[in-house]
Motif scaffolding. Structure first.
Motif, PDB file in Angstrom:
ATOM      1  N   THR A 131      38.720 -17.850 -12.820  1.00  0.00           N
ATOM      2  CA  THR A 131      37.328 -17.560 -13.136  1.00  0.00           C
ATOM      3  C   THR A 131      36.689 -18.759 -13.820  1.00  0.00           C
ATOM      4  N   ALA A 132      35.403 -18.966 -13.546  1.00  0.00           N
ATOM      5  CA  ALA A 132      34.670 -20.061 -14.176  1.00  0.00           C
ATOM      6  C   ALA A 132      34.215 -19.703 -15.583  1.00  0.00           C
ATOM      7  N   VAL A 133      34.252 -18.421 -15.943  1.00  0.00           N
ATOM      8  CA  VAL A 133      33.777 -17.984 -17.269  1.00  0.00           C
ATOM      9  C   VAL A 133      34.971 -17.585 -18.130  1.00  0.00           C
ATOM     10  N   PHE A 134      36.016 -18.376 -18.064  1.00  0.00           N
ATOM     11  CA  PHE A 134      37.255 -18.042 -18.776  1.00  0.00           C
ATOM     12  C   PHE A 134      37.041 -17.961 -20.282  1.00  0.00           C
ATOM     13  N   ASP A 135      36.122 -18.777 -20.813  1.00  0.00           N
ATOM     14  CA  ASP A 135      35.921 -18.779 -22.258  1.00  0.00           C
ATOM     15  C   ASP A 135      35.329 -17.464 -22.757  1.00  0.00           C
ATOM     16  N   LEU A 136      34.502 -16.813 -21.926  1.00  0.00           N
ATOM     17  CA  LEU A 136      33.897 -15.545 -22.318  1.00  0.00           C
ATOM     18  C   LEU A 136      34.854 -14.368 -22.149  1.00  0.00           C
ATOM     19  N   TRP A 137      35.794 -14.486 -21.230  1.00  0.00           N
ATOM     20  CA  TRP A 137      36.679 -13.368 -20.889  1.00  0.00           C
ATOM     21  C   TRP A 137      38.104 -13.549 -21.427  1.00  0.00           C
ATOM     22  N   ARG A 138      38.394 -14.692 -21.994  1.00  0.00           N
ATOM     23  CA  ARG A 138      39.782 -14.993 -22.344  1.00  0.00           C
ATOM     24  C   ARG A 138      40.374 -13.963 -23.308  1.00  0.00           C
ATOM     25  N   THR A 139      39.652 -13.608 -24.367  1.00  0.00           N
ATOM     26  CA  THR A 139      40.191 -12.679 -25.368  1.00  0.00           C
ATOM     27  C   THR A 139      40.516 -11.331 -24.743  1.00  0.00           C
ATOM     28  N   ALA A 140      39.588 -10.807 -23.936  1.00  0.00           N
ATOM     29  CA  ALA A 140      39.797  -9.499 -23.310  1.00  0.00           C
ATOM     30  C   ALA A 140      40.942  -9.536 -22.311  1.00  0.00           C
ATOM     31  N   LEU A 141      41.048 -10.617 -21.544  1.00  0.00           N
ATOM     32  CA  LEU A 141      42.125 -10.731 -20.563  1.00  0.00           C
ATOM     33  C   LEU A 141      43.489 -10.836 -21.248  1.00  0.00           C
ATOM     34  N   ALA A 143      44.348  -9.749 -24.099  1.00  0.00           N
ATOM     35  CA  ALA A 143      44.694  -8.485 -24.754  1.00  0.00           C
ATOM     36  C   ALA A 143      45.364  -7.516 -23.796  1.00  0.00           C
ATOM     37  N   GLU A 144      45.163  -7.715 -22.496  1.00  0.00           N
ATOM     38  CA  GLU A 144      45.752  -6.816 -21.493  1.00  0.00           C
ATOM     39  C   GLU A 144      46.871  -7.482 -20.701  1.00  0.00           C
ATOM     40  N   GLY A 145      47.422  -8.565 -21.233  1.00  0.00           N
ATOM     41  CA  GLY A 145      48.597  -9.156 -20.598  1.00  0.00           C
ATOM     42  C   GLY A 145      48.326 -10.295 -19.651  1.00  0.00           C
ATOM     43  N   TRP A 146      47.068 -10.787 -19.568  1.00  0.00           N
ATOM     44  CA  TRP A 146      46.746 -11.920 -18.707  1.00  0.00           C
ATOM     45  C   TRP A 146      46.879 -13.209 -19.514  1.00  0.00           C
ATOM     46  N   GLN A 147      47.811 -14.049 -19.138  1.00  0.00           N
ATOM     47  CA  GLN A 147      48.088 -15.281 -19.882  1.00  0.00           C
ATOM     48  C   GLN A 147      47.252 -16.437 -19.341  1.00  0.00           C
ATOM     49  N   TRP A 148      46.545 -17.098 -20.253  1.00  0.00           N
ATOM     50  CA  TRP A 148      45.768 -18.294 -19.883  1.00  0.00           C
ATOM     51  C   TRP A 148      46.723 -19.472 -19.749  1.00  0.00           C
ATOM     52  N   LEU A 149      46.569 -20.279 -18.696  1.00  0.00           N
ATOM     53  CA  LEU A 149      47.507 -21.362 -18.439  1.00  0.00           C
ATOM     54  C   LEU A 149      47.129 -22.667 -19.108  1.00  0.00           C
ATOM     55  N   GLY A 150      46.063 -22.674 -19.897  1.00  0.00           N
ATOM     56  CA  GLY A 150      45.765 -23.847 -20.695  1.00  0.00           C
ATOM     57  C   GLY A 150      44.702 -24.745 -20.103  1.00  0.00           C
ATOM     58  N   PRO A 151      44.326 -25.798 -20.843  1.00  0.00           N
ATOM     59  CA  PRO A 151      43.205 -26.651 -20.432  1.00  0.00           C
ATOM     60  C   PRO A 151      43.450 -27.442 -19.156  1.00  0.00           C
ATOM     61  N   ARG A 152      44.692 -27.671 -18.786  1.00  0.00           N
ATOM     62  CA  ARG A 152      44.956 -28.411 -17.543  1.00  0.00           C
ATOM     63  C   ARG A 152      44.671 -27.569 -16.307  1.00  0.00           C
ATOM     64  N   ASP A 153      44.580 -26.282 -16.493  1.00  0.00           N
ATOM     65  CA  ASP A 153      44.277 -25.381 -15.366  1.00  0.00           C
ATOM     66  C   ASP A 153      43.256 -24.355 -15.845  1.00  0.00           C
ATOM     67  N   GLY A 155      40.504 -21.733 -16.400  1.00  0.00           N
ATOM     68  CA  GLY A 155      40.038 -20.617 -15.585  1.00  0.00           C
ATOM     69  C   GLY A 155      41.138 -19.829 -14.917  1.00  0.00           C
ATOM     70  N   HIS A 156      42.385 -20.314 -15.020  1.00  0.00           N
ATOM     71  CA  HIS A 156      43.500 -19.665 -14.314  1.00  0.00           C
ATOM     72  C   HIS A 156      44.273 -18.766 -15.273  1.00  0.00           C
ATOM     73  N   PHE A 157      44.433 -17.504 -14.892  1.00  0.00           N
ATOM     74  CA  PHE A 157      45.188 -16.540 -15.688  1.00  0.00           C
ATOM     75  C   PHE A 157      46.272 -15.916 -14.822  1.00  0.00           C
ATOM     76  N   VAL A 158      47.423 -15.654 -15.423  1.00  0.00           N
ATOM     77  CA  VAL A 158      48.539 -15.006 -14.731  1.00  0.00           C
ATOM     78  C   VAL A 158      48.899 -13.739 -15.496  1.00  0.00           C
TER      79      VAL A 158
END
Length: 529
Positions: A131-141, A143-153, A155-158
């Motif tokens: 997602t392009a709006v990862f900064d707005l959704w990161r906390t909510a994602l 909290a439900e088990g979606w891991q952010w892969l960091g600044p090198r990737d 917008g990508h969550f697993v």
């Protein structure tokens, strides 16, 4: 060869050499990706589920909105918390999409810094999103088990909150191998799920827009003419133009240029529409697809005759063609879901394993009254959650109503009170619904068929006297949403249970049969012995 056909027949190797890491390049292989998805779900029907109701971005052929069920459930909780759908750039990726990204990352092209080797990506498993709006959704994602892969990737969550993270790791590869073997049997691959040199070479030689289909419709399917992509001789005309306009205007799907020519992009849009509505995604606009598209999407040329030739009940076509608001907030809250048709579909999906236990008696009851079997199943889902809410004796509503479809003993003499999902109960409930429909049609002959069907459901719940105006049908029903919720559940269930063929209708039933007596008690308006 026309430019349209030339683009359609371009190979994955052409896209790799001439394309770049962007949505347009991913869209170029959208047709082949959908064919891979079709084969994957053929290999494992339960591996992936649609999530188009949870994400934005599905207007692009590059975005294929499917995920594993556990990831879907987690994302639904995120969407409910945020109160809106998540904008995405990608969700599930096909083997071909992952392959292109992987090769581009090795070359250092574009902004692709990290890409897993094909056959080893969480995106191919349906456990990732971008997602392009990862900064707005990161906390909510997170909290439900979606891991952010960091600044090198960015917008990508697993989704990592699963016990068996690598489940289906080889399924994406096997899906492509099965697809290749189907279309190239003389060069068949071993169906081993391993992405080796032979599989890679086959992928590079595959047509980016998908393998052309040589299927020709049977004579029983023809009405006026069927519309489908034929690279050797593109279909054209006003029907194709109307189809393209309807897909773009009414369904948010991009069929390419609206030029009246049935090209690969139009075929891709049709397949996406068919997937979205639970139809066979073959890209062929036949009588059933035409019925679901509705009058605005494509002219209704001889629909009644077409449905008869296709052996599909007219009420099935009404069910598939209507729209509904779905479950109210009160009904959806019981399953901790946001209101709407998606909540109804989710509840029907949860009830489906129990409904399958008495699917055949449901079909028999549906045949006897010439109504969609999915409609009866949806009532059982709404009334008793397919039996889950009944007591040990099969009773609900504090002992006032019996069976999975809840026939009220205060209004009807029960046909049976032993088997809550047996044929006697289901046939009685089906007759009550059918007589309610006939009563609505008799009283409101000027209503549209979809409103008459809604009225029949309202009468089943609250009695025929509650059915007065098409805009207020649910005003007096349980939860204020009975017909809207049942119809939304039925539309999902119609994907799971086949249509009731008209040639198998029970000869003993006639819609001209005298309508039973009135009444305003819940669960049926017709007298029933």
């Amino acid at each position: 060869m026309s430019s349209v056909v030339a683009v359609a027949l371009a190979t994955v190797a052409n896209v790799l050499d001439r394309g770049s890491p962007c949505l347009s390049s991913m869209a170029t292989v959208g047709g082949l990706s959908l064919q891979c998805l079709d084969r994957l779900r053929w290999l494992d029907p339960d591996a992936l589920v649609g999530i188009e109701h949870l994400v934005d971005g599905t207007g692009s052929p590059a975005v294929i909105a499917f995920s594993q069920p556990v990831a879907r459930d987690a994302l639904a909780r995120v969407v409910a918390r945020m109160g809106r759908r998540l904008p995405v750039r990608s969700v599930w990726r096909s083997l071909v999409q992952q392959y292109l990204l992987y090769r581009w990352s090795l070359r250092g092209q574009g902004n692709v810094h990290l890409a897993a080797r094909p056959g080893h990506s969480a995106d191919e498993l349906g456990l990732a999103l971008d997602t392009a709006v990862f900064d707005l959704w990161r906390t909510a994602l997170e909290a439900e088990g979606w891991q952010w892969l960091g600044p090198r990737d960015q917008g990508h969550f697993v989704y990592t909150a699963v016990n068996d993270w690598h489940h289906h790791t080889d399924l994406s590869v096997r899906a492509f191998q099965a697809l290749w073997n189907f279309h190239r049997p003389e060069q068949s691959l071993e169906l081993d799920g391993s992405f080796g040199p032979l599989t890679e070479n086959a992928l590079l030689l595959s047509p980016a827009g998908g393998f052309p289909t040589d299927r020709r419709p049977a004579s029983s399917e023809r009405f006026e003419r069927l519309l489908f992509w034929n690279p050797a001789a593109l279909q054209s005309g006003p029907e194709v133009r109307w189809l393209q306009s309807g897909l773009a205007r009414d369904h948010g799907l991009a069929p390419g240029q609206v030029d009246g020519r049935f090209g690969p992009m139009t075929a891709l849009a049709v397949r996406r529409f068919q997937w979205r509505h639970g139809l066979r995604p073959d890209g062929i606009v036949g009588p059933v697809t035409r019925a679901v598209l509705g009058e605005r999407g494509i002219p209704d040329v001889g629909l009644a005759e077409a449905m008869a030739k296709a052996n599909v009940s007219s009420w099935d076509s009404v069910l598939l063609g209507l729209s509904t608001e779905g479950a109210s907030s009160g009904t959806a809250a019981r399953d901790r879901l946001p209101p709407g048709p998606e909540a109804s579909a989710r509840m029907a999906e949860r009830d489906w394993p129990r409904l399958k236990a008495f699917a055949e008696p449901l079909r028999q009851a549906a045949r006897a009254v010439d109504l969609p079997v999915a409609l009866l199943a949806a009532i059982a889902s709404r009334e008793s959650r397919a039996g889950q809410l009944l007591d040990a004796g099969g009773w609900g509503e504090r002992g006032r109503a019996f069976g999975v479809m809840q026939v009220d003993q205060r209004v009807h003499r029960l046909a049976a009170n032993e088997d809550p999902s047996g044929p006697a109960h289901l046939h009685q409930a089906a007759r009550i619904l059918r007589r309610g429909l006939d009563a609505v049609r008799q009283r409101h002959s000027d209503w549209r068929p979809e409103d008459q069907l809604r009225g029949a459901l309202a009468a089943y719940d609250a009695g025929i006297d509650s059915v007065r105006h098409p805009q207020w049908l649910d005003m007096g029903t349980t939860g204020g949403d009975y017909s809207a919720d049942v119809l939304a559940r039925a539309r999902w269930l119609a994907r799971q249970v086949p249509f009731v063929p008209t040639r198998e209708r029970h000869r003993g039933y006639s819609s001209r049969r005298p309508v039973g007596g009135g009444g305003s008690q819940p669960h049926g308006s017709g007298a029933d012995a």
